[in-house]
Design a protein around this motif. Structure first.
Motif, PDB file in Angstrom:
ATOM      1  N   ALA A  64       0.822  -1.203   0.000  1.00 36.50           N
ATOM      2  CA  ALA A  64       0.000   0.000   0.000  1.00 36.50           C
ATOM      3  C   ALA A  64       0.862   1.260   0.000  1.00 36.50           C
ATOM      4  O   ALA A  64       0.527   2.260  -0.645  1.00 36.50           O
ATOM      5  CB  ALA A  64      -0.938  -0.010   1.198  1.00 36.50           C
ATOM      6  N   SER A  65       1.985   1.208   0.716  1.00 34.99           N
ATOM      7  CA  SER A  65       2.885   2.370   0.729  1.00 34.99           C
ATOM      8  C   SER A  65       3.544   2.560  -0.633  1.00 34.99           C
ATOM      9  O   SER A  65       3.635   3.688  -1.142  1.00 34.99           O
ATOM     10  CB  SER A  65       3.943   2.195   1.811  1.00 34.99           C
ATOM     11  OG  SER A  65       3.391   2.340   3.102  1.00 34.99           O
ATOM     12  N   ALA A  66       4.005   1.465  -1.243  1.00 34.00           N
ATOM     13  CA  ALA A  66       4.660   1.561  -2.544  1.00 34.00           C
ATOM     14  C   ALA A  66       3.704   2.075  -3.617  1.00 34.00           C
ATOM     15  O   ALA A  66       4.108   2.797  -4.540  1.00 34.00           O
ATOM     16  CB  ALA A  66       5.226   0.205  -2.945  1.00 34.00           C
ATOM     17  N   ALA A  67       2.421   1.720  -3.480  1.00 37.58           N
ATOM     18  CA  ALA A  67       1.411   2.153  -4.450  1.00 37.58           C
ATOM     19  C   ALA A  67       0.930   3.577  -4.209  1.00 37.58           C
ATOM     20  O   ALA A  67       0.153   4.113  -5.012  1.00 37.58           O
ATOM     21  CB  ALA A  67       0.226   1.187  -4.411  1.00 37.58           C
ATOM     22  N   GLY A  68       1.359   4.193  -3.113  1.00 40.42           N
ATOM     23  CA  GLY A  68       0.902   5.543  -2.792  1.00 40.42           C
ATOM     24  C   GLY A  68      -0.492   5.595  -2.204  1.00 40.42           C
ATOM     25  O   GLY A  68      -1.075   6.675  -2.085  1.00 40.42           O
ATOM     26  N   GLU A  69      -1.030   4.435  -1.803  1.00 38.69           N
ATOM     27  CA  GLU A  69      -2.363   4.392  -1.210  1.00 38.69           C
ATOM     28  C   GLU A  69      -2.330   4.779   0.268  1.00 38.69           C
ATOM     29  O   GLU A  69      -3.303   5.295   0.806  1.00 38.69           O
ATOM     30  CB  GLU A  69      -2.947   2.981  -1.341  1.00 38.69           C
ATOM     31  CG  GLU A  69      -3.106   2.512  -2.774  1.00 38.69           C
ATOM     32  CD  GLU A  69      -3.376   1.033  -2.880  1.00 38.69           C
ATOM     33  OE1 GLU A  69      -3.470   0.530  -4.014  1.00 38.69           O
ATOM     34  OE2 GLU A  69      -3.499   0.363  -1.830  1.00 38.69           O
ATOM     35  N   GLU A  70      -1.222   4.480   0.924  1.00 39.39           N
ATOM     36  CA  GLU A  70      -1.017   4.779   2.335  1.00 39.39           C
ATOM     37  C   GLU A  70       0.435   5.180   2.511  1.00 39.39           C
ATOM     38  O   GLU A  70       1.224   5.160   1.557  1.00 39.39           O
ATOM     39  CB  GLU A  70      -1.361   3.559   3.212  1.00 39.39           C
ATOM     40  CG  GLU A  70      -2.799   3.114   3.105  1.00 39.39           C
ATOM     41  CD  GLU A  70      -3.136   1.896   3.942  1.00 39.39           C
ATOM     42  OE1 GLU A  70      -4.314   1.506   3.988  1.00 39.39           O
ATOM     43  OE2 GLU A  70      -2.212   1.316   4.555  1.00 39.39           O
ATOM     44  N   CYS A  71       0.796   5.522   3.734  1.00 35.38           N
ATOM     45  CA  CYS A  71       2.183   5.857   4.055  1.00 35.38           C
ATOM     46  C   CYS A  71       2.476   5.268   5.421  1.00 35.38           C
ATOM     47  O   CYS A  71       2.092   5.843   6.447  1.00 35.38           O
ATOM     48  CB  CYS A  71       2.391   7.368   4.052  1.00 35.38           C
ATOM     49  SG  CYS A  71       4.082   7.883   4.422  1.00 35.38           S
ATOM     50  N   ALA A  72       3.108   4.092   5.432  1.00 30.45           N
ATOM     51  CA  ALA A  72       3.349   3.358   6.678  1.00 30.45           C
ATOM     52  C   ALA A  72       4.744   3.669   7.214  1.00 30.45           C
ATOM     53  O   ALA A  72       5.697   3.834   6.452  1.00 30.45           O
ATOM     54  CB  ALA A  72       3.193   1.864   6.446  1.00 30.45           C
ATOM     55  N   PHE A  73       4.832   3.727   8.530  1.00 32.98           N
ATOM     56  CA  PHE A  73       6.088   3.997   9.220  1.00 32.98           C
ATOM     57  C   PHE A  73       6.411   2.875  10.202  1.00 32.98           C
ATOM     58  O   PHE A  73       5.510   2.255  10.772  1.00 32.98           O
ATOM     59  CB  PHE A  73       5.999   5.283  10.049  1.00 32.98           C
ATOM     60  CG  PHE A  73       5.765   6.532   9.269  1.00 32.98           C
ATOM     61  CD1 PHE A  73       6.823   7.234   8.704  1.00 32.98           C
ATOM     62  CD2 PHE A  73       4.485   7.046   9.121  1.00 32.98           C
ATOM     63  CE1 PHE A  73       6.600   8.416   8.004  1.00 32.98           C
ATOM     64  CE2 PHE A  73       4.251   8.221   8.429  1.00 32.98           C
ATOM     65  CZ  PHE A  73       5.316   8.912   7.862  1.00 32.98           C
ATOM     66  N   ALA A  74       7.693   2.685  10.439  1.00 34.18           N
ATOM     67  CA  ALA A  74       8.164   1.983  11.627  1.00 34.18           C
ATOM     68  C   ALA A  74       8.418   3.034  12.694  1.00 34.18           C
ATOM     69  O   ALA A  74       9.060   4.056  12.436  1.00 34.18           O
ATOM     70  CB  ALA A  74       9.445   1.217  11.332  1.00 34.18           C
TER      71      ALA A  74
END
Length: 201
Positions: A64-74
């Motif tokens: 989802a992050s790679a697709a630009g749908e979300e932005c996930a963090f550690a």
């Protein structure tokens, strides 16, 4: 029209206690270790008890992050350099200048440490002051009183409950409590966060 948002939505966000690093393969092992507590997942989804189940969740977050749908963090504890949880921007609505902050979890040993408070401050600052958001949403299971109290403590506005909003694997039918912060409230909310963080310094 609002200016286009950057891709990716955010890079590393860094505070005094907390560093939010864009989720990457290098975080997988530490986050698997941090996630080995069923109480983390009680209100979110079925407990990913195996490596395979955790990998399914993790791979979807990366996709989802790679697709630009979300932005996930550690979520990284700066004192140790170890990833201790995760959080995301999701429900991205650049045309309406709105995002949601969610999928937030921390290993229980870091609860009440100030790490999550600072993580929220970093994300809200990015949303309002870099992306130019006019609305940030937060939501939780309506029965998750711990999460609801945390949202109220940050100054978020309770907007009501969506009944039978979702069917969550391992949790069941979920009523969802919605909260928001809008741009006019942000200066006061920021002061609240800064006062809370001062107690952890």
């Amino acid at each position: 029209m609002p200016a286009p948002w950057p891709t990716p939505l955010a890079g590393t966000l860094e505070g005094r206690h907390t560093r939010l690093e864009p989720l990457a393969e290098t975080h997988r092992a530490a986050l698997f270790a941090a996630s080995r507590h069923p109480e983390i997942w009680r209100w979110m989804r079925d407990y990913p008890s195996s490596q395979a189940a955790f990998d399914g969740w993790y791979d979807e977050a990366l996709r989802a992050s790679a697709a630009g749908e979300e932005c996930a963090f550690a979520t990284v504890d700066r004192a140790t350099g170890v990833a201790v949880g995760s959080t995301r921007f999701l429900a991205l609505r650049p045309d309406d200048l709105g995002v949601e902050i969610g999928w937030t979890w921390l290993t229980p040993g870091c609860w009440r440490s100030g790490i999550n408070v600072e993580a929220k401050l970093l994300m809200l600052t990015h949303a309002f002051e870099t992306l130019g958001c006019i609305r940030v949403e937060l939501k939780t299971h309506a029965e998750n009183q711990r999460s609801r109290r945390a949202m109220e403590a940050m100054g978020a506005w309770f907007e009501g409950v969506h009944r039978n909003h979702r069917i969550v694997p391992g949790v069941g039918i979920r009523d969802t409590a919605w909260f928001s912060i809008i741009d006019g409230e942000w200066p006061d909310v920021r002061r609240r966060f800064e006062a809370r963080l001062a107690a952890h310094n």
